[in-house]
Scaffold this motif. Structure first.
Motif, short mmCIF file in Angstrom:
data_model
loop_
_atom_site.label_atom_id
_atom_site.label_comp_id
_atom_site.label_asym_id
_atom_site.label_seq_id
_atom_site.Cartn_x
_atom_site.Cartn_y
_atom_site.Cartn_z
N GLN A 275 0.83 -1.21 0.00
CA GLN A 275 0.00 0.00 0.00
C GLN A 275 0.86 1.26 0.00
O GLN A 275 0.49 2.27 -0.60
N LEU A 276 2.02 1.19 0.62
CA LEU A 276 2.91 2.36 0.68
C LEU A 276 3.47 2.71 -0.69
O LEU A 276 3.87 3.86 -0.93
N ARG A 277 3.50 1.74 -1.60
CA ARG A 277 4.05 1.99 -2.94
C ARG A 277 3.00 2.54 -3.90
O ARG A 277 3.34 2.92 -5.02
N ARG A 278 1.75 2.59 -3.48
CA ARG A 278 0.69 3.06 -4.36
C ARG A 278 0.59 4.58 -4.31
O ARG A 278 0.43 5.16 -3.23
N PRO A 279 0.66 5.25 -5.48
CA PRO A 279 0.64 6.72 -5.49
C PRO A 279 -0.57 7.31 -4.79
O PRO A 279 -0.46 8.39 -4.19
N GLN A 280 -1.72 6.65 -4.86
CA GLN A 280 -2.92 7.21 -4.23
C GLN A 280 -2.80 7.30 -2.71
O GLN A 280 -3.59 8.00 -2.07
N ASN A 281 -1.83 6.58 -2.14
CA ASN A 281 -1.65 6.63 -0.69
C ASN A 281 -0.51 7.54 -0.25
O ASN A 281 -0.31 7.72 0.95
N TRP A 282 0.20 8.13 -1.19
CA TRP A 282 1.38 8.90 -0.82
C TRP A 282 1.03 10.15 -0.01
O TRP A 282 1.84 10.62 0.79
N GLY A 283 -0.17 10.66 -0.20
CA GLY A 283 -0.58 11.83 0.58
C GLY A 283 -0.63 11.57 2.07
O GLY A 283 -0.51 12.50 2.88
N LEU A 284 -0.79 10.29 2.44
CA LEU A 284 -0.82 9.93 3.86
C LEU A 284 0.56 9.95 4.49
O LEU A 284 0.68 9.86 5.72
N LEU A 285 1.61 10.06 3.66
CA LEU A 285 2.98 9.91 4.15
C LEU A 285 3.74 11.23 4.20
O LEU A 285 4.96 11.23 4.41
N LEU A 286 3.05 12.34 4.05
CA LEU A 286 3.73 13.63 3.94
C LEU A 286 4.48 14.03 5.21
O LEU A 286 5.52 14.67 5.15
N ASN A 287 3.94 13.67 6.36
CA ASN A 287 4.54 14.11 7.62
C ASN A 287 4.59 12.96 8.62
O ASN A 287 3.63 12.74 9.37
N PRO A 288 5.68 12.20 8.67
CA PRO A 288 5.77 11.08 9.59
C PRO A 288 5.89 11.50 11.05
O PRO A 288 5.72 10.68 11.95
N PHE A 289 6.17 12.76 11.30
CA PHE A 289 6.35 13.22 12.68
C PHE A 289 5.03 13.49 13.38
O PHE A 289 4.96 13.47 14.60
N ARG A 290 3.95 13.69 12.63
CA ARG A 290 2.66 14.05 13.24
C ARG A 290 1.89 12.86 13.76
O ARG A 290 1.46 12.93 14.95
N PRO A 291 1.56 11.79 13.08
CA PRO A 291 1.86 11.46 11.68
C PRO A 291 0.68 11.80 10.77
O PRO A 291 -0.47 11.85 11.22
N SER A 292 0.96 11.99 9.49
CA SER A 292 -0.08 12.42 8.56
C SER A 292 -1.04 11.30 8.17
O SER A 292 -2.09 11.57 7.59
N TRP A 293 -0.70 10.03 8.45
CA TRP A 293 -1.59 8.92 8.08
C TRP A 293 -2.64 8.62 9.13
O TRP A 293 -3.48 7.75 8.94
#
Length: 222
Positions: free
Chosen positions: A104-122
């Protein structure tokens, strides 16, 4: 100095053959191994109470089925009711319901969830998770000291990520982390020893079911 202890317990193994990141989804009950973990966890607390002379006075669980089933044997042994507290529920997660998370992490449609790992954005921000669980712990601490006296204890059965970030916060550490580094195995006990008036609790970590973990399926973040 008056002390109360709140034990944060992660639930047992859930029945999840498809390895879905189940998050807050309903219907994920314990596996056969998970039920064994719950029974042996109850035995551990009872044996501990016999040794220390202090049994938990209050039992609390997340509303999710796997947490409720994990605490049930302990409630039966101690003849105590179980309170349900939404503040200790699993973290919200944008990948909830998905399996094979690496794919799922390799799918472009999910990349928006990975913008900020410190918050985290997902999903739910780490700080919000720690704050809500800490609020539940503080309420129990005050109730234990007020109604049950020095050395009183409570058990909360909750979930890996909220427990882990609550521990990091209690230890004054940053909340951002690598999920693979979490010290919070299935049915582990993260004990917060709260001294009245102290700024931070003392943290103790134990694994009553370490001997069962090799056969368990545990997904980071689930």
């Amino acid at each position: 100095m008056t002390t109360a202890t709140v034990h944060l317990v992660r639930h047992g193994e859930a029945h999840n053959p498809d390895r879905v990141l189940y998050g807050r989804l309903s219907g994920f009950h314990l596996s056969e191994l998970g039920y064994q973990m719950a029974e042996e966890l109850a035995d551990w607390f009872v044996q501990r109470a016999e040794q220390t002379g202090s049994a938990p006075s209050i039992l609390v669980a997340s509303p999710l089925l796997r947490a409720q089933e994990t605490i049930a044997p302990l409630a039966q042994r101690l003849q105590l009711p179980v309170r349900t507290d939404d503040r200790v529920i699993e973290a919200a997660n944008g990948f909830e319901g998905m399996s094979n998370i690496k794919r799922q992490l390799r799918r472009p449609q999910n990349w928006g969830l990975l913008l900020n790992p410190f918050r985290p954005s997902w999903g739910e921000p780490y700080a919000e998770q720690a704050a809500r669980v800490a609020a539940a712990v503080h309420d129990l601490r005050d109730e234990l000291i007020r109604n049950h006296g020095d050395g009183a204890e409570a058990v909360i059965v909750a979930h890996q990520l909220p427990i882990w970030v609550t521990r990091l916060s209690a230890e004054g550490k940053k909340l951002w982390h690598d999920p693979r580094d979490r010290e919070c195995s299935l049915t582990s006990v993260t004990s917060l020893h709260c001294d009245a008036g102290a700024t931070r609790p003392r943290v103790e970590y134990q694994e009553p079911n370490r001997h069962l973990l090799a056969d368990a399926i545990a997904l980071p973040g689930a």
